[in-house]
Design a protein around this motif. Structure first.
Motif: not given
Ligand SMILES: *Cc1c(COP(=O)(O)O)cnc(C)c1O
Length: 452
Positions: A130-132, A156-161, A169-177, A191-193
């Protein structure tokens, strides 16, 4: 280059500050202090996305701590194709009611006809189709190496992108709701893979609950003390996602101009207006872009505004093009900031330089169903809104339909309409093959905090 809030020009921010804040202190959105002028000649001999990106974006990075990293950021973010593909009709449309020149060709046999078609700007060749991916990967490469937590609510597309861009990426923790049970199985897998530094929360509530929880965390000192990291939002209002979206408009319009010596015009499937604002910005900078048409689904505050001059955001309605189900597009503020001279906007609307049309679910269905036989194409529901607009309102040469996602992401909608299976691109298949992991929680802030 300085950045300002759309709400007040009193305080200025650097690009890096604007990225890490997301929203300005006063709640406004960040915009650049001015748009540098570019000519076609400035891009002579530049062909790749990364090269064009660097030339286009360098002024926005002037004086920022990231300036020296721009070349690397562009190389790493723009590492997939964004092709402009010409399509021609195989036969007449049976559903579009716009005037078609010659009915005798209605039964024309298979094979490319000489009838009028359009260009498709395929923005779906990134890791999550997706373009995101473009904005998310650019933002991720801007903040890579910092110690930050990125939190995003998605339907939708935002979380996956975002996950695909920030994973590893070093130093970064990501949380998706995301709202449990309210997205398709394929969407949920995307989102969960990821594993590693990406944690997915399936929230037993609505998308609005997810968004509310994210907002609370972003403004909460408690969250910082739990995770010992500053939280930032990676949603589509972040200026670090918007600026890079200008790059595919620059690249495609230059390509078209070099080949045809005329400006091309764009039809953009629009929800929050992030994609479209990037096109208006690129045009403002002097890229060879003509008219811009915003295609919306049944959520119609934008077309209504162009018709009546009154801005009346409202609650969103659900449609088949669900990534565009936005009743109060946040980037409207940036669009209006660009036209602080309303008389200028009025002239652009009256001269057709800017137009917007609302497309119903029924029209989306017809367009998708017709895609294979008329265009030899399988459209995603979002792209279908733009294709419909070309058929119904345009039918002229030199138009580009912006294709925002690959149809295989929306197979439950598209496959029954075209009565065939959509081949799954290898990028998507490799995600679908991965093991998944999610943390199910109630729509409860304390529960979220305990699970960070
Ligand atoms: C997000 C999205 C849109 C809408 O883009 P905006 O920038 O919000 O206008 C359109 N199509 C797809 C597939 C999307 O994911």
């Amino acid at each position: 280059m300085k950045f300002y809030s759309t709400k007040s020009k009193e305080k200025s921010y650097s690009f890096s500050e604007a990225i890490s804040m997301g929203l300005a202190d006063d709640g406004g959105l960040f915009v650049p202090e001015y748009f540098p002028s570019k000519s076609v000649e400035d891009f002579a001999n530049l062909n790749s996305m990364a090269e064009i990106a660097q030339e286009l974006l360098k002024d926005f990075f002037k004086g920022d701590v990231l300036e020296k990293n721009l070349a690397r950021i562009c190389q790493q973010a723009f590492d997939f194709e964004v092709p402009l593909v010409e399509v021609r009709p195989l036969r007449e449309s049976v559903t579009a009611t716009a005037a078609v020149p010659d009915v005798a060709t209605a039964t024309a046999a298979v094979g490319q006809s000489t009838q009028l078609g359009f260009q498709v700007l395929e923005l779906f060749h990134g890791p999550t189709l997706a373009f995101k991916d473009v904005g998310a990967r650019f933002l991720a490469n801007c903040i890579s190496g910092k110690k930050l937590a990125v939190m995003v609510a998605t339907s939708g597309d935002t979380g996956g992108a975002v996950a695909g861009a920030f994973v590893g990426k070093p130093g970064i923790q990501v949380y998706i709701l995301y709202p449990e049970g309210k997205i398709s199985a394929r969407q949920e897998t995307q989102l969960t893979c990821w594993g590693g530094n990406v944690k997915a929360f399936a929230v037993q509530g609505t998308f609005d609950d997810c968004q509310r929880m994210v907002k609370s965390v972003l403004s909460s000192a408690e969250a910082i003390s739990i995770s010992q990291m500053k939280f930032i939002s990676a949603n589509s209002i972040n200026i670090g996602r918007l600026l890079p979206q200008m790059v595919y408009y620059a690249k495609s319009s230059l390509e078209y101009f070099r080949a045809h010596a005329v400006k091309c015009n764009y039809i953009i499937p629009s929800g929050n207006l992030g994609n479209a604002v990037a096109a208006f910005w690129a045009r403002k900078m002097g890229l060879p872009i003509g008219k811009i048409v915003l295609a919306t689904n049944a959520n119609r505050p934008i077309p209504d505004f162009f018709q009546t001059g009154r801005w009346e955001p409202r609650a969103s309605v659900m449609t088949l093009a669900n990534a565009m189900d936005v009743g109060n597009p946040s980037n409207m503020e940036r669009f209006l900031d660009l036209y602080s001279d309303r008389a200028e906007l009025q002239i652009e609307i009256q001269s057709g330089q800017i137009q917007s049309f609302s497309v119903t679910d029924e029209q989306i269905r017809q367009t998708i169903a017709e895609g294979p036989s008329r265009w030899n194409q399988i459209w995603c529901p979002h792209t279908a809104t733009a294709v419909y607009c070309w058929e119904k309102y345009i039918q002229e040469p030199h138009w580009v339909v912006v294709s925002t996602a690959h149809a295989s992401k929306f197979e439950t909608i598209v496959e029954p309409l075209i009565q065939q299976k959509i081949p799954v691109p290898s990028e998507l298949q490799s995600l679908l093959d991965r093991p998944t992991k999610k943390t199910v929680i109630h729509a409860d802030l304390d529960e979220l905090m305990r699970n960070l």
